[in-house]
Design an enzyme around this catalytic site. Structure first.
Site, PDB file in Angstrom:
ATOM      1  N   GLU A   2      -5.863 -91.338 -35.846  1.00 52.67           N
ATOM      2  CA  GLU A   2      -5.452 -92.571 -35.175  1.00 52.67           C
ATOM      3  C   GLU A   2      -6.346 -92.805 -33.960  1.00 52.67           C
ATOM      4  OE1 GLU A   2      -3.246 -92.618 -32.036  1.00 52.67           O
ATOM      5  OE2 GLU A   2      -2.017 -90.825 -32.258  1.00 52.67           O
ATOM      6  N   LYS A  63      -2.763-101.815 -28.117  1.00 51.26           N
ATOM      7  CA  LYS A  63      -2.039-100.756 -28.808  1.00 51.26           C
ATOM      8  C   LYS A  63      -1.306-101.385 -29.986  1.00 51.26           C
ATOM      9  CE  LYS A  63       1.459 -97.160 -28.080  1.00 51.26           C
ATOM     10  NZ  LYS A  63       2.430 -96.575 -27.114  1.00 51.26           N
ATOM     11  N   VAL A  83       0.447 -94.052 -34.729  1.00 52.93           N
ATOM     12  CA  VAL A  83       0.741 -93.234 -35.907  1.00 52.93           C
ATOM     13  C   VAL A  83       1.248 -94.105 -37.052  1.00 52.93           C
ATOM     14  CG1 VAL A  83       2.298 -91.461 -36.832  1.00 52.93           C
ATOM     15  CG2 VAL A  83       1.137 -91.087 -34.644  1.00 52.93           C
ATOM     16  N   ASP A 115      15.687 -97.661 -28.100  1.00 57.08           N
ATOM     17  CA  ASP A 115      14.228 -97.512 -28.078  1.00 57.08           C
ATOM     18  C   ASP A 115      13.824 -96.343 -28.968  1.00 57.08           C
ATOM     19  OD1 ASP A 115      11.558 -97.546 -27.535  1.00 57.08           O
ATOM     20  OD2 ASP A 115      11.750 -97.418 -25.356  1.00 57.08           O
ATOM     21  N   SER A 117      10.550 -95.110 -31.686  1.00 49.42           N
ATOM     22  CA  SER A 117       9.202 -95.396 -32.145  1.00 49.42           C
ATOM     23  C   SER A 117       9.178 -95.866 -33.590  1.00 49.42           C
ATOM     24  CB  SER A 117       8.335 -94.138 -32.008  1.00 49.42           C
ATOM     25  OG  SER A 117       7.072 -94.344 -32.618  1.00 49.42           O
ATOM     26  N   ALA A 118       8.287 -96.829 -33.865  1.00 46.55           N
ATOM     27  CA  ALA A 118       8.083 -97.286 -35.234  1.00 46.55           C
ATOM     28  C   ALA A 118       7.465 -96.200 -36.105  1.00 46.55           C
ATOM     29  CB  ALA A 118       7.195 -98.529 -35.242  1.00 46.55           C
ATOM     30  N   ASP A 119       6.956 -95.124 -35.480  1.00 44.74           N
ATOM     31  CA  ASP A 119       6.414 -93.998 -36.255  1.00 44.74           C
ATOM     32  C   ASP A 119       7.449 -93.480 -37.248  1.00 44.74           C
ATOM     33  OD1 ASP A 119       4.297 -94.312 -34.527  1.00 44.74           O
ATOM     34  OD2 ASP A 119       4.514 -92.362 -33.546  1.00 44.74           O
ATOM     35  N   LYS A 136       6.135 -85.804 -28.913  1.00 43.17           N
ATOM     36  CA  LYS A 136       5.799 -85.844 -27.490  1.00 43.17           C
ATOM     37  C   LYS A 136       7.005 -85.389 -26.676  1.00 43.17           C
ATOM     38  CE  LYS A 136       2.275 -89.456 -27.751  1.00 43.17           C
ATOM     39  NZ  LYS A 136       2.352 -89.797 -29.192  1.00 43.17           N
TER      40      LYS A 136
END
Length: 276
Positions: A2, A63, A83, A115, A117-119, A136
């Site tokens: 990425e 981003k 990602v 909230d 992540s779309a990951d 993370k």
């Protein structure tokens, strides 16, 4: 690989050089590196040096997650892929393995903010193998592991029984499965393909012990960083780059050294898996 790590995860002055090191680590392990990004609206699977420098140094690089791809390409912008977006574009190109630093996940306080992540959604629907140093550590790691289980995303620990935490080797949370070699991961991937499974695989690869950040310094910096996020009203997709930058500044380079080390380790392992 990425490209968000190049544009938003590393200092501008060293990002291009680090990206070249990452690609060199892939070549040393016998595979071909293909860093994915959007250059002037065109998807690039593999970057020449000029494009790599632009992704690393241009101030207007967006981003880009999956939801942003249509806008970024139609407006002919520069985009660094997350990602999620990298998974999608890699799959379109027939690439089955990729390396990153740390996976996105459920953010702290997500019970109120939603909230996430779309990951995670991407890994639930795209059959790629992602080599990372866990999630993370700035995120809600237990909640992220629960979501990965719910989404039927396979999680394996590479030579570890506990889930790594990005800058640190051990979050104290167990991984469902342990693997000992790149060949073992490749064999698992072949069986998954025969079964027609469409979810992704997370290979959690702990940072090298010699490069691990001091856990006490890590916790102290994390607490201060979370306070800064709240005080400055940082939200959404800006939280992760803000906290990574906060870590780099407050630890006087210790977190940056760890970040580079873990990405190089992940790139080498991903290349070994691809080769196998």
């Amino acid at each position: 690989m990425e490209s968000t790590i190049i544009s938003h995860g590393l200092p501008t002055e060293s990002a291009a050089g680090t990206a070249r090191e990452i690609e060199a680590a892939v070549r040393r392990s016998g595979a071909v590196p293909a860093t994915i990004a959007i250059v002037d609206g065109e998807v690039h699977v593999g970057l020449d040096d000029d494009a790599l420098v632009r992704v690393a140094e241009d101030a207007d690089v967006v981003k880009s997650s999956i939801r942003d791809l249509g806008v970024v390409t139609s407006r002919k912008l520069m985009g660094a892929t997350t990602v999620a977006a990298t998974s999608y574009l890699a799959h379109l190109a027939g690439i089955r393995v990729f390396a990153t630093g740390g996976l996105g996940g459920v953010h702290r306080g997500a019970r109120e903010t939603w909230d996430e992540s779309a990951d995670l959604g991407a890994l639930a629907t795209i059959p790629v193998t992602v080599v990372c140093a866990g999630v993370k550590s700035i995120l809600d790691v237990p909640a992220t592991l629960e979501r990965l289980e719910t989404l039927s995303v396979t999680v394996v620990g590479y030579r570890t029984d506990t889930f790594p935490g990005f800058y640190v080797r051990d979050t104290g949370l167990a991984v469902p499965w342990r693997v000992e070699s790149a060949q073992e991961v490749a064999e698992m991937m072949r069986h998954r393909e025969r079964l027609g499974l469409h979810q992704g695989v997370v290979v959690a690869n702990p940072i090298d012990p010699a490069a691990e950040m001091d856990p006490v310094l890590h916790e102290r910096t994390l607490e201060a960083g979370l306070r800064a996020v709240e005080e400055q009203g940082v939200s959404g997709k800006d939280v992760t780059p803000f906290l990574l930058g906060f870590f780099h500044e407050q630890t006087h380079g210790a977190s940056l050294a760890a970040n580079v080390a873990l990405v190089l380790g992940n790139a080498a392992l991903a290349a070994a898996i691809a080769t196998a």
